[in-house]
Design an enzyme around this catalytic site. Structure first.
Site, PDB file in Angstrom:
ATOM      1  CB  CYS A 138      -0.918  -0.016   1.195  1.00 22.42           C
ATOM      2  SG  CYS A 138      -2.066   1.496   1.339  1.00 22.42           S
ATOM      3  CB  CYS A 141      -0.670   2.510   4.015  1.00 26.51           C
ATOM      4  SG  CYS A 141      -2.150   1.860   3.328  1.00 26.51           S
ATOM      5  CG  ASP A 142       3.170   1.219   4.593  1.00 22.55           C
ATOM      6  OD1 ASP A 142       2.687   1.677   5.682  1.00 22.55           O
ATOM      7  OD2 ASP A 142       2.718  -0.076   4.355  1.00 22.55           O
TER       8      ASP A 142
HETATM    9  C1  LIG Z   1       0.145  -3.899   5.023  1.00 21.10           C
HETATM   10  C2  LIG Z   1      -0.807  -2.796   5.141  1.00 21.10           C
HETATM   11  C3  LIG Z   1      -0.615  -1.374   5.791  1.00 21.10           C
HETATM   12  C4  LIG Z   1      -1.854  -0.760   5.747  1.00 21.10           C
HETATM   13  N1  LIG Z   1      -1.462   0.563   6.303  1.00 21.10           N
HETATM   14  C5  LIG Z   1      -2.658   1.481   6.064  1.00 21.10           C
HETATM   15  C6  LIG Z   1      -2.520   2.659   6.756  1.00 21.10           C
HETATM   16  O1  LIG Z   1      -1.614   3.163   7.186  1.00 21.10           O
HETATM   17  N2  LIG Z   1      -3.642   3.361   6.958  1.00 21.10           N
HETATM   18  C7  LIG Z   1      -4.747   2.888   6.367  1.00 21.10           C
HETATM   19  O2  LIG Z   1      -5.622   3.918   6.351  1.00 21.10           O
HETATM   20  N3  LIG Z   1      -4.956   1.988   5.456  1.00 21.10           N
HETATM   21  C8  LIG Z   1      -3.834   1.126   5.779  1.00 21.10           C
HETATM   22  N4  LIG Z   1      -4.115  -0.069   5.060  1.00 21.10           N
HETATM   23  C9  LIG Z   1      -5.296  -0.579   4.325  1.00 21.10           C
HETATM   24  C10 LIG Z   1      -6.331  -0.932   5.711  1.00 21.10           C
HETATM   25  O3  LIG Z   1      -5.819  -1.920   6.212  1.00 21.10           O
HETATM   26  C11 LIG Z   1      -7.662  -1.394   4.688  1.00 21.10           C
HETATM   27  O4  LIG Z   1      -8.248  -0.542   3.822  1.00 21.10           O
HETATM   28  C12 LIG Z   1      -8.601  -1.851   5.977  1.00 21.10           C
HETATM   29  O5  LIG Z   1      -8.197  -2.581   6.949  1.00 21.10           O
HETATM   30  C13 LIG Z   1      -9.791  -2.140   5.261  1.00 21.10           C
HETATM   31  O6  LIG Z   1     -10.756  -2.550   6.317  1.00 21.10           O
HETATM   32  P1  LIG Z   1     -11.899  -3.407   6.137  1.00 21.10           P
HETATM   33  O7  LIG Z   1     -12.772  -3.599   7.459  1.00 21.10           O
HETATM   34  O8  LIG Z   1     -12.733  -3.408   4.926  1.00 21.10           O
HETATM   35  O9  LIG Z   1     -11.272  -5.005   6.119  1.00 21.10           O
HETATM   36  P2  LIG Z   1      -9.958  -5.506   6.678  1.00 21.10           P
HETATM   37  O10 LIG Z   1      -9.332  -4.960   7.468  1.00 21.10           O
HETATM   38  O11 LIG Z   1      -9.297  -6.488   5.533  1.00 21.10           O
HETATM   39  O12 LIG Z   1     -10.642  -6.830   7.764  1.00 21.10           O
HETATM   40  C14 LIG Z   1     -11.533  -8.009   6.911  1.00 21.10           C
HETATM   41  C15 LIG Z   1     -12.259  -8.660   8.053  1.00 21.10           C
HETATM   42  O13 LIG Z   1     -13.112  -9.698   7.656  1.00 21.10           O
HETATM   43  C16 LIG Z   1     -12.805 -11.129   8.353  1.00 21.10           C
HETATM   44  N5  LIG Z   1     -13.356 -12.119   7.180  1.00 21.10           N
HETATM   45  C17 LIG Z   1     -12.852 -12.285   6.135  1.00 21.10           C
HETATM   46  N6  LIG Z   1     -13.528 -13.340   5.441  1.00 21.10           N
HETATM   47  C18 LIG Z   1     -14.545 -13.615   6.670  1.00 21.10           C
HETATM   48  C19 LIG Z   1     -15.368 -14.490   6.813  1.00 21.10           C
HETATM   49  N7  LIG Z   1     -15.634 -15.557   5.887  1.00 21.10           N
HETATM   50  N8  LIG Z   1     -15.949 -14.800   8.031  1.00 21.10           N
HETATM   51  C20 LIG Z   1     -15.642 -13.914   8.949  1.00 21.10           C
HETATM   52  N9  LIG Z   1     -14.768 -12.926   8.845  1.00 21.10           N
HETATM   53  C21 LIG Z   1     -14.225 -12.884   7.752  1.00 21.10           C
HETATM   54  C22 LIG Z   1     -11.240 -10.799   8.448  1.00 21.10           C
HETATM   55  O14 LIG Z   1     -10.736 -11.880   9.472  1.00 21.10           O
HETATM   56  C23 LIG Z   1     -10.797  -9.443   8.696  1.00 21.10           C
HETATM   57  O15 LIG Z   1     -11.415  -9.443  10.307  1.00 21.10           O
HETATM   58  C24 LIG Z   1      -2.895  -1.128   5.046  1.00 21.10           C
HETATM   59  C25 LIG Z   1      -3.202  -2.324   4.633  1.00 21.10           C
HETATM   60  C26 LIG Z   1      -2.250  -3.219   4.399  1.00 21.10           C
HETATM   61  C27 LIG Z   1      -2.309  -4.711   3.957  1.00 21.10           C
END
Ligand SMILES: Cc1cc2nc3c(=O)[nH]c(=O)nc-3n(C[C@H](O)[C@H](O)[C@H](O)COP(=O)(O)OP(=O)(O)OC[C@H]3O[C@@H](n4cnc5c(N)ncnc54)[C@H](O)[C@@H]3O)c2cc1C
Length: 312
Positions: A138, A141-142
């Site tokens: 990302c 992000c980084d």
């Molecule tokens: C390395 C890295 C660094 C990042 N740094 C930043 C940053 O500094 N700032 C920023 O704003 N964003 C950052 N991001 C992006 C950010 O993490 C994502 O945009 C954000 O986490 C998305 O949130 P979400 O809740 O949609 O999904 P996610 O965080 O992807 O969470 C998905 C959830 O769904 C659950 N899940 C999946 N399938 C199932 C299922 N079948 N049953 C039950 N649960 C399930 C998973 O276990 C997880 O808990 C980064 C991403 C990465 C990979």
């Protein structure tokens, strides 16, 4: 004996910023939400270190710690947070049927899908070892951590071009590693990187290894036509070869785009199924940030609340 069926008003699938924010709003609205964490409790931010762009943390915060705060806040208002993976759904019936860990059956008046997306990786051992230590999926992000430094980015699509341009605004030099002699990206995005003097495109090039013990100090790449091997002195290594939304279990019911991102009705989190809402990265291939995921999590809880009110 048949397993007991639990009846819930709001079932939240996923424990990233979107799911926990939906939980905070749903719990405070008295909807007694139940949230299943999935295999990655806390979501994608649990695999990163510093998060510096989430408002409210002026000194930044470690990703796992921030997600603990989210969980505590959701639980404080009564969300039932449970460890478990949703393995099957049936959205053709009301209430919606959801199976957890192939065992527990839940009947939910509303379902909030917040299952996020997973970045695709190259599959190198060094990439996994140095993840969060200079390797990132990302740039937004980084990228800032590599201000004024030399970095590399792998990928050839629109996102890779966009992220390369983003990095070029911050970094000293950006090597763009492209496997073939052409890119998948649109012409306009290709032109943007080709015309940027800070971006050097390495065509027909693949990464053999990312170098460094505790942090990235370079990358060894090979030209797959000439077989010439060279080392790039970079401190950041970005992988932009795509994301996979975690939406496979919903595909028989929910409208999605070709990549599996859930389609929502613009200006809302509503899906094509009544009472099923989607938020966060599972429905957003554009912004993919914690704050935008949290924002749509809030929207999903409000949409669910209004839907339930309309049924009363
Ligand atoms: C390395 C890295 C660094 C990042 N740094 C930043 C940053 O500094 N700032 C920023 O704003 N964003 C950052 N991001 C992006 C950010 O993490 C994502 O945009 C954000 O986490 C998305 O949130 P979400 O809740 O949609 O999904 P996610 O965080 O992807 O969470 C998905 C959830 O769904 C659950 N899940 C999946 N399938 C199932 C299922 N079948 N049953 C039950 N649960 C399930 C998973 O276990 C997880 O808990 C980064 C991403 C990465 C990979």
């Amino acid at each position: 004996m048949a397993p007991e069926i639990e009846k819930v008003k709001v079932l939240i699938i996923g424990s990233g910023p979107a799911g926990y924010t939906a939980a905070i709003y749903a719990a405070r609205a008295g909807m007694n939400p139940v949230l299943y964490t999935g295999g990655q409790p806390g979501g994608q931010l649990t695999i990163t270190t510093d998060v510096e762009n989430y408002p409210g943390y002026p000194d930044g915060i470690m990703g796992p710690e921030m997600m603990e705060d989210f969980r505590k806040q959701a639980e404080r208002f009564g969300t039932k947070v449970r460890y478990g993976l949703v393995t099957k759904v049936n959205f053709n019936v009301q209430p919606h049927q959801v199976i957890v860990d192939d065992q527990v059956e839940i009947h939910a008046d509303t379902v909030i899908i917040s299952t996020g997306a997973s970045a695709k990786w190259l599959g190198l051992e060094s990439e996994e070892r140095l993840n969060g230590k200079g390797v990132s999926a990302c740039a937004v992000c980084d990228g800032f951590f590599f201000k004024g430094q030399d970095v590399a980015i792998v990928g050839a699509g629109d996102t890779a071009c966009e992220e390369a341009s983003y990095l070029a605004n911050i970094c000293n030099k950006v090597y763009m590693i492209v496997r073939r002699d052409e890119m998948r990206a649109s012409q306009i995005m290709q032109k943007r990187v080709m015309n940027n003097p800070k971006i050097e495109i390495l065509w027909n090039t693949e990464t053999e290894e990312i170098l460094g013990d505790d942090e990235v100090i370079g990358a060894r790449v090979v030209n797959n036509v000439t077989k010439e091997v060279k080392e790039l002195a970079v401190s950041g290594f970005f992988v932009a070869i795509g994301h996979e939304p975690n939406t496979g279990i919903f595909k028989d019911f929910i409208n999605m785009d070709d990549s599996g991102y859930i389609k929502t009705i613009p200006g809302s989190t509503k899906t094509n199924i009544e009472g099923v809402f989607a938020c966060g990265d599972a429905q957003d291939h554009i912004y993919r940030q914690a704050v935008t995921a949290a924002g749509t999590g809030c929207m999903a809880a409000l949409d669910a609340e209004r839907y339930l009110a309309s049924k009363e």
